[in-house]
Design a protein around this motif. Structure first.
Motif, mmCIF file in Angstrom:
data_model
loop_
_atom_site.group_PDB
_atom_site.id
_atom_site.type_symbol
_atom_site.label_atom_id
_atom_site.label_comp_id
_atom_site.label_asym_id
_atom_site.label_seq_id
_atom_site.Cartn_x
_atom_site.Cartn_y
_atom_site.Cartn_z
ATOM 1 N N UNK A 41 39.009 43.345 40.252
ATOM 2 C CA UNK A 41 38.264 42.159 39.824
ATOM 3 C C UNK A 41 36.755 42.405 39.764
ATOM 4 N N UNK A 42 36.359 43.647 39.946
ATOM 5 C CA UNK A 42 34.946 43.989 39.795
ATOM 6 C C UNK A 42 34.132 43.899 41.073
ATOM 7 N N UNK A 43 34.792 43.614 42.190
ATOM 8 C CA UNK A 43 34.065 43.478 43.456
ATOM 9 C C UNK A 43 34.142 44.812 44.213
ATOM 10 N N UNK A 44 33.613 45.871 43.601
ATOM 11 C CA UNK A 44 33.685 47.210 44.208
ATOM 12 C C UNK A 44 33.012 47.251 45.579
ATOM 13 N N UNK A 45 31.954 46.421 45.746
ATOM 14 C CA UNK A 45 31.219 46.424 47.015
ATOM 15 C C UNK A 45 32.127 46.087 48.186
ATOM 16 N N UNK A 46 33.143 45.257 47.958
ATOM 17 C CA UNK A 46 34.090 44.921 49.021
ATOM 18 C C UNK A 46 35.477 45.452 48.707
ATOM 19 N N UNK A 47 35.504 46.465 47.821
ATOM 20 C CA UNK A 47 36.755 47.133 47.487
ATOM 21 C C UNK A 47 36.578 48.611 47.774
ATOM 22 N N UNK A 48 36.715 49.371 46.710
ATOM 23 C CA UNK A 48 36.756 50.829 46.843
ATOM 24 C C UNK A 48 35.482 51.397 47.488
ATOM 25 N N UNK A 49 34.343 50.770 47.218
ATOM 26 C CA UNK A 49 33.085 51.308 47.773
ATOM 27 C C UNK A 49 33.009 51.188 49.289
ATOM 28 N N UNK A 50 33.859 50.348 49.863
ATOM 29 C CA UNK A 50 33.790 50.114 51.311
ATOM 30 C C UNK A 50 34.923 50.827 52.057
ATOM 31 N N UNK A 51 35.794 51.484 51.339
ATOM 32 C CA UNK A 51 37.014 52.012 51.950
ATOM 33 C C UNK A 51 36.727 53.112 52.977
ATOM 34 N N UNK A 52 35.805 53.994 52.649
ATOM 35 C CA UNK A 52 35.507 55.108 53.567
ATOM 36 C C UNK A 52 34.889 54.567 54.861
ATOM 37 N N UNK A 53 34.018 53.578 54.733
ATOM 38 C CA UNK A 53 33.431 52.955 55.926
ATOM 39 C C UNK A 53 34.510 52.270 56.765
ATOM 40 N N UNK A 54 35.427 51.583 56.089
ATOM 41 C CA UNK A 54 36.554 50.934 56.771
ATOM 42 C C UNK A 54 37.335 51.982 57.585
ATOM 43 N N UNK A 55 37.618 53.123 56.971
ATOM 44 C CA UNK A 55 38.379 54.174 57.653
ATOM 45 C C UNK A 55 37.582 54.739 58.831
ATOM 46 N N UNK A 56 36.275 54.877 58.659
ATOM 47 C CA UNK A 56 35.485 55.442 59.758
ATOM 48 C C UNK A 56 35.377 54.439 60.908
ATOM 49 N N UNK A 57 35.460 53.130 60.586
ATOM 50 C CA UNK A 57 35.456 52.127 61.655
ATOM 51 C C UNK A 57 36.760 52.146 62.452
ATOM 52 N N UNK A 58 37.821 52.638 61.837
ATOM 53 C CA UNK A 58 39.069 52.852 62.591
ATOM 54 C C UNK A 58 38.866 54.029 63.556
ATOM 55 N N UNK A 59 38.286 55.119 63.028
ATOM 56 C CA UNK A 59 38.031 56.295 63.871
ATOM 57 C C UNK A 59 37.124 55.946 65.055
ATOM 58 N N UNK A 306 35.162 32.155 38.801
ATOM 59 C CA UNK A 306 36.177 33.213 38.635
ATOM 60 C C UNK A 306 36.504 33.510 37.175
ATOM 61 N N UNK A 307 35.910 32.792 36.243
ATOM 62 C CA UNK A 307 36.170 33.070 34.824
ATOM 63 C C UNK A 307 35.811 34.521 34.506
ATOM 64 N N UNK A 308 34.642 34.949 35.008
ATOM 65 C CA UNK A 308 34.181 36.304 34.722
ATOM 66 C C UNK A 308 35.058 37.342 35.407
ATOM 67 N N UNK A 309 35.469 37.091 36.661
ATOM 68 C CA UNK A 309 36.216 38.136 37.361
ATOM 69 C C UNK A 309 37.618 38.298 36.768
ATOM 70 N N UNK A 310 38.194 37.218 36.246
ATOM 71 C CA UNK A 310 39.504 37.390 35.611
ATOM 72 C C UNK A 310 39.392 38.080 34.246
ATOM 73 N N UNK A 311 38.226 37.947 33.604
ATOM 74 C CA UNK A 311 38.006 38.720 32.378
ATOM 75 C C UNK A 311 37.894 40.205 32.702
#
Lengths: 335, 335
Positions: A41-59, A306-311
């Protein structure tokens, strides 16, 4: 450089990494779906861009992936759960699903969740409810990352607030934080050496400014509607801390890391009163009236939430999801 | 000229006028209390200053004071009522009281109300709940009085949104509409020949301006947080119209007079989980942390929602309530 990745490849890759990290398979599937959907939906900041940080917070032990939410108190349609510092996206998904079950039973419900971690994109939980036919209101507190109106020290959270409802052809979703511009957005303007479109905070001298660099340095972004968003942020924190008997924004801010958050999930079941068709008619009447307006900029259009994010979703489902290749390489390099 | 009136004289006078107009005694008492309380807390625009207009709307048949709310549908904690175009303050007070009863039973509740009239000060219903120990969230739609973000025609309502909760020594109340400045506030700046403190809307040329006169003429005030408040206004209208199966902002705008509104009253009963003392401790922790901040203007202070209005209340209870003598004379001249 931007690359394009198919949704299924993105979701599968994240799922495999989560399983490798020790997630149970069903938890990994849901967590990967939430990260992938945010990115779709275009929210990379809380999607893929945050994944590595999420994993390191598990570590680091900030997120305990073995933890499951625990029910603490309940009174019919109102429940209080402890997230036991588990995975924020999984806890939030669990809490909204629980609220949906309670809304089936009572018409409206509230699940308050304490000791949870960052839920990433709050809109995901609104969509979860809306896609299943519910209306929802949910929010999270955060660490103090804005001044209260008039102050010059971070004291309130940007506390994202979500409203969602079913719609046709897609749900209607509002996912807004209490700061006018997120730090991510300000950094993006800064990287392009651009000013913000509107003053977005104060510089260290206490002057309102549209210079993202000055606001990032002062840590004094402004809240939406100045004193109004400041007040709303305080109320959301009060509700979350009281209903969950969890930590307040101020208490969260005592730690170096943002963890142990408090969240509220309110769910309503409009199908007790209206058919899906009637509901969609009302939605379409309101949205088409709203959009039937001339615009200040003749090349612009009036948009509903949400009109823009569904586009973006439709485009990315067809053409692939835009991801920075460096971000993707870092994810692939995870164990 | 400003005169000062004791609370009991104000409330008694309004009550007598309402009884003369044909209100039942108990309805007159509650309606007068609501107008008087708004004025006591400094919200004259939705208190004493609006009373003559309220009475004339009864004469015009817009408000039917014989009407009582009628339950249409219910499903446990979720109810739908028809206000039958009765007195807006009485209908809203009734709906919140009903939501409180349901929250006792279920922990959380929602009463949706359609075909009602302007509730005057929305914060009154938040206070009603908070003073009885409940937390509440309620809102109303309105006629279209703002453009949606990007548009240059009124399409959305300023849809006041209220959050309230118990506190010590007084409840905590947020009562905010989706427009940055109300028309009343802009007119007050205009009368004093002052600019608004921040740009508050667009002029007819579509330029953002802090000139109240230009915004009043263009009818294009801005929403809080620009696109964010616009989105929130749309969501509040969607929720209200769907849950009450009542009229949307656009439908309300088809009439010359603002009537037949849709409202939502959500009530929570935190005393199912926490003692009053524990709740007050959390409130005080959050509010004192928020206020413990230095300020940009060294003579200012950081305030939490309703802090100012309860100060005004205390002062006016002691010294009398400030009312324009012309407004008072017009009220006394009513039949």
């Amino acid at each position: 450089m931007i690359m394009k990745i198919a949704y299924t490849i993105l979701a599968d890759t994240l799922k495999d990494k989560l399983i490798n990290k020790g997630f149970e398979k069903s938890d990994a599937l849901e967590c990967a779906r939430l990260f992938a959907q945010a990115t779709l939906d275009g929210v990379n900041s809380h999607g893929v861009n945050r994944f590595v940080l999420f994993m390191s917070n598990i570590d680091k032990g900030i997120i305990d992936i073995q933890s499951k939410p625990l029910k603490i108190k309940s009174f019919n349609a109102l429940e209080q759960w402890d997230g036991q510092l588990g995975s924020g996206p999984n806890n939030a998904s669990f809490a909204m699903t629980r609220a949906m079950t309670l809304a089936d039973q009572y018409g409206i419900s509230c699940v308050a969740l304490r000791n949870t971690n960052h839920w990433m994109r709050g809109g995901n939980y609104g969509l979860l409810a809306a896609e299943a036919g519910y209306m929802s209101i949910c929010w999270s507190n955060t660490m103090p990352n804005m001044p209260a109106w008039g102050g010059n020290m971070p004291r309130i959270g940007n506390n994202p607030l979500i409203f969602s409802m079913p719609g046709n052809p897609h749900p209607i979703l509002l996912d807004m934080s209490m700061s006018l511009f997120s730090y991510g957005k300000m950094e993006s303007y800064q990287r392009q050496d651009k000013k913000l479109p509107y003053p977005g905070g104060f510089n260290k001298a206490g002057e309102m400014t549209d210079d993202p660099q000055s606001i990032i340095e002062s840590m004094l972004p402004i809240s939406i509607g100045y004193w109004k968003g400041s007040g709303l942020s305080i109320m959301l924190d009060l509700f979350a801390a009281i209903l969950s008997e969890g930590r307040s924004t101020g208490e969260v801010g005592q730690d170096d890391e943002e963890s142990g958050l408090s969240q509220v999930f309110i769910c309503l079941s409009p199908d007790k009163f209206l058919s899906k068709g009637k509901m969609h008619d009302i939605v379409n009447e309101i949205l088409s009236y709203t959009k039937k307006s001339s615009t200040i900029d003749p090349d612009a259009e009036v948009r509903y939430p949400s009109e823009r994010s569904f586009r973006i979703r439709a485009k990315q489902l067809e053409e692939g999801i835009e991801v920075h290749d460096q971000v993707w390489q870092e994810i692939l390099a995870l164990g």
